[in-house]
Design an enzyme around this catalytic site. Structure first.
Site, PDB file in Angstrom:
ATOM      1  N   ARG A 181      19.480  -7.663   3.880  1.00 26.32           N
ATOM      2  CA  ARG A 181      19.999  -6.407   3.363  1.00 26.32           C
ATOM      3  C   ARG A 181      20.655  -5.722   4.555  1.00 26.32           C
ATOM      4  O   ARG A 181      20.122  -5.773   5.674  1.00 26.32           O
ATOM      5  CB  ARG A 181      18.827  -5.576   2.817  1.00 26.32           C
ATOM      6  CG  ARG A 181      19.245  -4.335   2.076  1.00 26.32           C
ATOM      7  CD  ARG A 181      19.633  -4.619   0.651  1.00 26.32           C
ATOM      8  NE  ARG A 181      20.004  -3.366   0.003  1.00 26.32           N
ATOM      9  CZ  ARG A 181      21.063  -3.224  -0.772  1.00 26.32           C
ATOM     10  NH1 ARG A 181      21.851  -4.241  -1.046  1.00 26.32           N
ATOM     11  NH2 ARG A 181      21.315  -2.056  -1.324  1.00 26.32           N
ATOM     12  N   ARG A 215      -2.726  10.804   1.836  1.00 30.96           N
ATOM     13  CA  ARG A 215      -3.538  11.454   2.856  1.00 30.96           C
ATOM     14  C   ARG A 215      -4.004  12.797   2.309  1.00 30.96           C
ATOM     15  O   ARG A 215      -3.177  13.635   1.955  1.00 30.96           O
ATOM     16  CB  ARG A 215      -2.635  11.670   4.059  1.00 30.96           C
ATOM     17  CG  ARG A 215      -3.337  11.812   5.350  1.00 30.96           C
ATOM     18  CD  ARG A 215      -2.323  12.025   6.438  1.00 30.96           C
ATOM     19  NE  ARG A 215      -1.886  10.806   7.089  1.00 30.96           N
ATOM     20  CZ  ARG A 215      -0.785  10.726   7.817  1.00 30.96           C
ATOM     21  NH1 ARG A 215       0.011  11.770   7.960  1.00 30.96           N
ATOM     22  NH2 ARG A 215      -0.452   9.606   8.405  1.00 30.96           N
ATOM     23  N   ASP A 226       8.548  -4.232  13.928  1.00 26.32           N
ATOM     24  CA  ASP A 226       8.755  -2.966  14.617  1.00 26.32           C
ATOM     25  C   ASP A 226       8.853  -3.263  16.110  1.00 26.32           C
ATOM     26  O   ASP A 226       8.476  -4.350  16.564  1.00 26.32           O
ATOM     27  CB  ASP A 226       7.573  -2.014  14.344  1.00 26.32           C
ATOM     28  CG  ASP A 226       7.836  -1.140  13.123  1.00 26.32           C
ATOM     29  OD1 ASP A 226       9.015  -0.852  12.839  1.00 26.32           O
ATOM     30  OD2 ASP A 226       6.860  -0.737  12.467  1.00 26.32           O
ATOM     31  N   ARG A 236       0.855  -1.176   0.000  1.00 28.23           N
ATOM     32  CA  ARG A 236       0.000   0.000   0.000  1.00 28.23           C
ATOM     33  C   ARG A 236       0.890   1.225   0.000  1.00 28.23           C
ATOM     34  O   ARG A 236       1.997   1.191   0.520  1.00 28.23           O
ATOM     35  CB  ARG A 236      -0.853   0.052   1.277  1.00 28.23           C
ATOM     36  CG  ARG A 236      -1.823  -1.089   1.427  1.00 28.23           C
ATOM     37  CD  ARG A 236      -2.571  -0.991   2.756  1.00 28.23           C
ATOM     38  NE  ARG A 236      -1.699  -0.623   3.872  1.00 28.23           N
ATOM     39  CZ  ARG A 236      -1.851   0.451   4.618  1.00 28.23           C
ATOM     40  NH1 ARG A 236      -2.840   1.290   4.397  1.00 28.23           N
ATOM     41  NH2 ARG A 236      -1.033   0.715   5.614  1.00 28.23           N
ATOM     42  N   TYR A 238      10.883  -9.011   9.687  1.00 32.37           N
ATOM     43  CA  TYR A 238      11.000  -7.634  10.150  1.00 32.37           C
ATOM     44  C   TYR A 238       9.867  -7.347  11.138  1.00 32.37           C
ATOM     45  O   TYR A 238       8.704  -7.598  10.850  1.00 32.37           O
ATOM     46  CB  TYR A 238      10.937  -6.608   8.995  1.00 32.37           C
ATOM     47  CG  TYR A 238      11.048  -5.213   9.567  1.00 32.37           C
ATOM     48  CD1 TYR A 238      12.287  -4.663   9.847  1.00 32.37           C
ATOM     49  CD2 TYR A 238       9.906  -4.493   9.929  1.00 32.37           C
ATOM     50  CE1 TYR A 238      12.401  -3.419  10.459  1.00 32.37           C
ATOM     51  CE2 TYR A 238      10.011  -3.248  10.533  1.00 32.37           C
ATOM     52  CZ  TYR A 238      11.260  -2.723  10.792  1.00 32.37           C
ATOM     53  OH  TYR A 238      11.368  -1.510  11.404  1.00 32.37           O
ATOM     54  N   GLU A 243      23.044   7.117   6.255  1.00 33.99           N
ATOM     55  CA  GLU A 243      22.727   5.684   6.143  1.00 33.99           C
ATOM     56  C   GLU A 243      22.957   5.204   4.720  1.00 33.99           C
ATOM     57  O   GLU A 243      22.292   5.669   3.793  1.00 33.99           O
ATOM     58  CB  GLU A 243      21.236   5.480   6.462  1.00 33.99           C
ATOM     59  CG  GLU A 243      20.989   4.992   7.861  1.00 33.99           C
ATOM     60  CD  GLU A 243      19.518   4.803   8.152  1.00 33.99           C
ATOM     61  OE1 GLU A 243      19.090   5.274   9.209  1.00 33.99           O
ATOM     62  OE2 GLU A 243      18.784   4.213   7.320  1.00 33.99           O
ATOM     63  N   ARG A 283      19.481   8.360   3.757  1.00 32.66           N
ATOM     64  CA  ARG A 283      18.955   9.362   4.676  1.00 32.66           C
ATOM     65  C   ARG A 283      20.072   9.938   5.539  1.00 32.66           C
ATOM     66  O   ARG A 283      21.121   9.317   5.704  1.00 32.66           O
ATOM     67  CB  ARG A 283      17.905   8.839   5.655  1.00 32.66           C
ATOM     68  CG  ARG A 283      17.339   7.486   5.449  1.00 32.66           C
ATOM     69  CD  ARG A 283      16.207   7.246   6.400  1.00 32.66           C
ATOM     70  NE  ARG A 283      16.548   6.327   7.483  1.00 32.66           N
ATOM     71  CZ  ARG A 283      15.717   5.959   8.429  1.00 32.66           C
ATOM     72  NH1 ARG A 283      14.496   6.439   8.456  1.00 32.66           N
ATOM     73  NH2 ARG A 283      16.084   5.113   9.362  1.00 32.66           N
TER      74      ARG A 283
HETATM   75  C1  LIG Z   1      17.609   0.275  10.571  1.00 34.89           C
HETATM   76  C2  LIG Z   1      16.433  -0.104  11.427  1.00 34.89           C
HETATM   77  C3  LIG Z   1      15.556   0.877  11.854  1.00 34.89           C
HETATM   78  C4  LIG Z   1      14.462   0.537  12.655  1.00 34.89           C
HETATM   79  N1  LIG Z   1      13.613   1.511  13.031  1.00 34.89           N
HETATM   80  C5  LIG Z   1      12.538   1.206  13.770  1.00 34.89           C
HETATM   81  C6  LIG Z   1      11.601   2.220  14.145  1.00 34.89           C
HETATM   82  O1  LIG Z   1      11.748   3.400  13.799  1.00 34.89           O
HETATM   83  N2  LIG Z   1      10.524   1.861  14.894  1.00 34.89           N
HETATM   84  C7  LIG Z   1      10.323   0.564  15.291  1.00 34.89           C
HETATM   85  O2  LIG Z   1       9.326   0.307  15.990  1.00 34.89           O
HETATM   86  N3  LIG Z   1      11.195  -0.402  14.967  1.00 34.89           N
HETATM   87  C8  LIG Z   1      12.294  -0.128  14.213  1.00 34.89           C
HETATM   88  N4  LIG Z   1      13.183  -1.121  13.883  1.00 34.89           N
HETATM   89  C9  LIG Z   1      12.959  -2.499  14.366  1.00 34.89           C
HETATM   90  C10 LIG Z   1      13.612  -2.793  15.735  1.00 34.89           C
HETATM   91  O3  LIG Z   1      15.001  -2.595  15.647  1.00 34.89           O
HETATM   92  C11 LIG Z   1      13.319  -4.233  16.123  1.00 34.89           C
HETATM   93  O4  LIG Z   1      11.938  -4.448  16.252  1.00 34.89           O
HETATM   94  C12 LIG Z   1      13.952  -4.711  17.443  1.00 34.89           C
HETATM   95  O5  LIG Z   1      15.208  -4.154  17.649  1.00 34.89           O
HETATM   96  C13 LIG Z   1      14.058  -6.203  17.436  1.00 34.89           C
HETATM   97  O6  LIG Z   1      14.507  -6.699  18.685  1.00 34.89           O
HETATM   98  P1  LIG Z   1      15.098  -8.168  18.793  1.00 34.89           P
HETATM   99  O7  LIG Z   1      15.303  -8.441  20.226  1.00 34.89           O
HETATM  100  O8  LIG Z   1      14.277  -9.132  18.019  1.00 34.89           O
HETATM  101  O9  LIG Z   1      16.488  -8.126  17.986  1.00 34.89           O
HETATM  102  P2  LIG Z   1      17.845  -7.357  18.235  1.00 34.89           P
HETATM  103  O10 LIG Z   1      17.628  -6.019  18.763  1.00 34.89           O
HETATM  104  O11 LIG Z   1      18.645  -7.511  16.998  1.00 34.89           O
HETATM  105  O12 LIG Z   1      18.548  -8.217  19.403  1.00 34.89           O
HETATM  106  C14 LIG Z   1      19.147  -9.467  19.177  1.00 34.89           C
HETATM  107  C15 LIG Z   1      20.381  -9.534  20.059  1.00 34.89           C
HETATM  108  O13 LIG Z   1      20.895 -10.874  20.044  1.00 34.89           O
HETATM  109  C16 LIG Z   1      22.295 -10.798  20.110  1.00 34.89           C
HETATM  110  N5  LIG Z   1      22.848 -12.045  19.605  1.00 34.89           N
HETATM  111  C17 LIG Z   1      22.691 -12.594  18.386  1.00 34.89           C
HETATM  112  N6  LIG Z   1      23.385 -13.741  18.293  1.00 34.89           N
HETATM  113  C18 LIG Z   1      23.984 -13.932  19.485  1.00 34.89           C
HETATM  114  C19 LIG Z   1      24.858 -14.932  19.995  1.00 34.89           C
HETATM  115  N7  LIG Z   1      25.270 -15.957  19.242  1.00 34.89           N
HETATM  116  N8  LIG Z   1      25.295 -14.821  21.264  1.00 34.89           N
HETATM  117  C20 LIG Z   1      24.930 -13.770  22.051  1.00 34.89           C
HETATM  118  N9  LIG Z   1      24.112 -12.772  21.592  1.00 34.89           N
HETATM  119  C21 LIG Z   1      23.651 -12.868  20.344  1.00 34.89           C
HETATM  120  C22 LIG Z   1      22.638  -9.607  19.235  1.00 34.89           C
HETATM  121  O14 LIG Z   1      23.925  -9.095  19.523  1.00 34.89           O
HETATM  122  C23 LIG Z   1      21.513  -8.628  19.592  1.00 34.89           C
HETATM  123  O15 LIG Z   1      21.902  -7.762  20.623  1.00 34.89           O
HETATM  124  C24 LIG Z   1      14.259  -0.808  13.043  1.00 34.89           C
HETATM  125  C25 LIG Z   1      15.139  -1.806  12.607  1.00 34.89           C
HETATM  126  C26 LIG Z   1      16.208  -1.458  11.790  1.00 34.89           C
HETATM  127  C27 LIG Z   1      17.121  -2.555  11.298  1.00 34.89           C
END
Ligand SMILES: Cc1cc2nc3c(=O)[nH]c(=O)nc-3n(C[C@H](O)[C@H](O)[C@H](O)COP(=O)(O)OP(=O)(O)OC[C@H]3O[C@@H](n4cnc5c(N)ncnc54)[C@H](O)[C@@H]3O)c2cc1C
Length: 370
Positions: free
Chosen positions: A251, A178, A352, A174, A350, A302, A282
């Site tokens: 990516r 707006r 949020d 989508r 992915y 970025e 950006r």
């Molecule tokens: C560029 C970008 C921008 C974003 N912007 C937004 C936004 O504006 N708003 C929003 O709501 N969300 C946003 N997000 C999404 C958000 O980052 C995620 O929803 C969130 O961080 C996911 O949390 P997580 O715990 O699943 O993963 P992560 O935060 O990646 O945590 C996983 C952790 O596991 C650890 N790990 C992995 N393997 C191992 C291992 N073997 N041993 C020990 N530790 C390990 C890693 O080091 C990491 O710290 C964005 C994401 C990206 C990539």
């Protein structure tokens, strides 16, 4: 360390791991969180530079429509009233995003919703197709040629490193338009940035929980497995299974951060650079997330880039090939009740932030019978 010293060993201190750890600790469970990075918080981690909270892994704006999730995060940290209103620079002109009456005025000089509606209709009727086969055809069908060529094509091609005609149409299901003068990027009821940065949220979640940074689960998985009854694994799922069915693709992004000797560089937290002649997508000026008044500023450019094992895995490539690989890992994971797989890397999806919190809380609900 004795065998089974903990009820839960949590691999990863991102939002998924931190929420699970908090909830388990609250229920009296003995929990240890390990992270291979030098800090806690995963991708929401902020580094303070010049008194400014710098979003180290890309700009993070918290938004949700779910009041329970909003109340949940507000237990740990207060949120400010930041509203995401990105600006796009394309072919020498600035445009407001998301596509709204301000954008249409800037593009076409139309002043009323009725005029904008006519223009949009003309554009989509003229350039749209019944069944779009790729991202370009999809965008043309949704918003027409002017918006596509000015504000979508080159940005998207930089983001994904491929011509829009070779990208699947599902990437943009989508494209909301707006017909109001409203630059608020999100439609959600709740939005903001934690006052003092995201680390406060993580610190609040992990208060009282044992944590170890610079600790890679794969450095000695037999040792870590023996530490706890159950493992909560939030790392990459293909790595967990030793890439048995092949590597999942992502990516990636490269961040170039700079301190500038000015108090205000671009007047907005997020400015998109649409043109293909500019290699980054950006520039983030972090202080504007918190209405900062520091004398200096910190900006981050970025650069999207292809992913390989030496780079951070940011966006899963949800094409058929990768989904096929992922499904095989998922099936294997489902047969392992002693391990809980969760988070963006283990679910190859992915999410949020509000979604990852909801997903972690759902997992908590299924794990503990309160
Ligand atoms: C560029 C970008 C921008 C974003 N912007 C937004 C936004 O504006 N708003 C929003 O709501 N969300 C946003 N997000 C999404 C958000 O980052 C995620 O929803 C969130 O961080 C996911 O949390 P997580 O715990 O699943 O993963 P992560 O935060 O990646 O945590 C996983 C952790 O596991 C650890 N790990 C992995 N393997 C191992 C291992 N073997 N041993 C020990 N530790 C390990 C890693 O080091 C990491 O710290 C964005 C994401 C990206 C990539």
């Amino acid at each position: 360390m004795t065998k089974e010293a903990y009820d839960y060993l949590i691999v990863g201190s991102g939002l998924f791991g931190a929420v699970f750890a908090h909830e388990a600790h609250k229920r009296g469970k003995k929990v240890c969180v390990i992270d291979k990075r030098a800090h806690l918080g995963g991708n929401v981690y902020c580094k303070e530079i010049e008194g400014i909270q710098v979003h180290q892994y890309g700009a993070h704006i918290f938004h949700t429509n779910d009041e329970a999730i909003w109340n949940y995060v507000n237990q740990f940290v207060a949120f400010n009233n930041y509203i995401n209103s990105p600006i796009a620079l394309a072919k020498g002109k600035l445009y407001n995003l998301p596509f709204n009456m301000n954008t249409f005025y800037q593009l076409w000089g139309v002043k009323t919703p009725a005029e904008a509606r006519i223009k949009l209709q003309e554009e989509t009727e003229r350039y749209g197709t019944q069944s779009p086969r790729n991202l370009e055809e999809q965008a043309l069908s949704l918003v027409g040629k002017d918006i596509y060529e000015t504000l979508i094509k080159e940005y998207t091609e930089k983001q994904w490193g491929k011509p829009a005609t070779e990208l699947p149409s599902f990437i943009i299901k989508r494209l909301p338009v707006r017909l109001r003068f409203d630059n608020n990027y999100f439609n959600d009821r709740f939005q903001g940035i934690p006052v003092g940065g995201y680390n406060r949220l993580i610190d609040g979640l992990l208060a009282g929980v044992e944590t170890r940074v610079n600790t890679d689960y794969f450095a000695d998985r037999a040792y870590f497995d023996a530490l706890a009854d159950k493992v909560v694994y939030t790392g990459k799922i293909d790595e967990y299974f030793n890439y048995e069915y092949g590597h999942l693709s992502y990516r990636s992004l490269r961040f170039e951060t700079e301190v500038l000797d000015t108090d205000n560089y671009q007047g907005n937290a997020v400015v998109n650079y649409n043109d293909k002649t500019v290699p980054f997508t950006r520039i983030i000026e972090h202080k504007h997330f918190e209405f900062g008044t520091q004398p200096k500023t910190v900006i981050t450019r970025e650069y999207p880039q292809n992913w390989d094992m030496s780079k951070e895995a940011y966006y899963p490539i949800n094409d058929e090939h990768n989904q096929h690989i992922f499904k095989q890992y998922q099936t294997k994971a489902a047969a392992m009740p002693q391990v809980i797989f969760g988070g963006r890397l283990a679910e190859y999806r992915y999410y949020d932030m509000h979604q990852i919190i909801a997903s972690a809380l759902k997992t908590v609900k299924m794990t503990f019978v309160d």
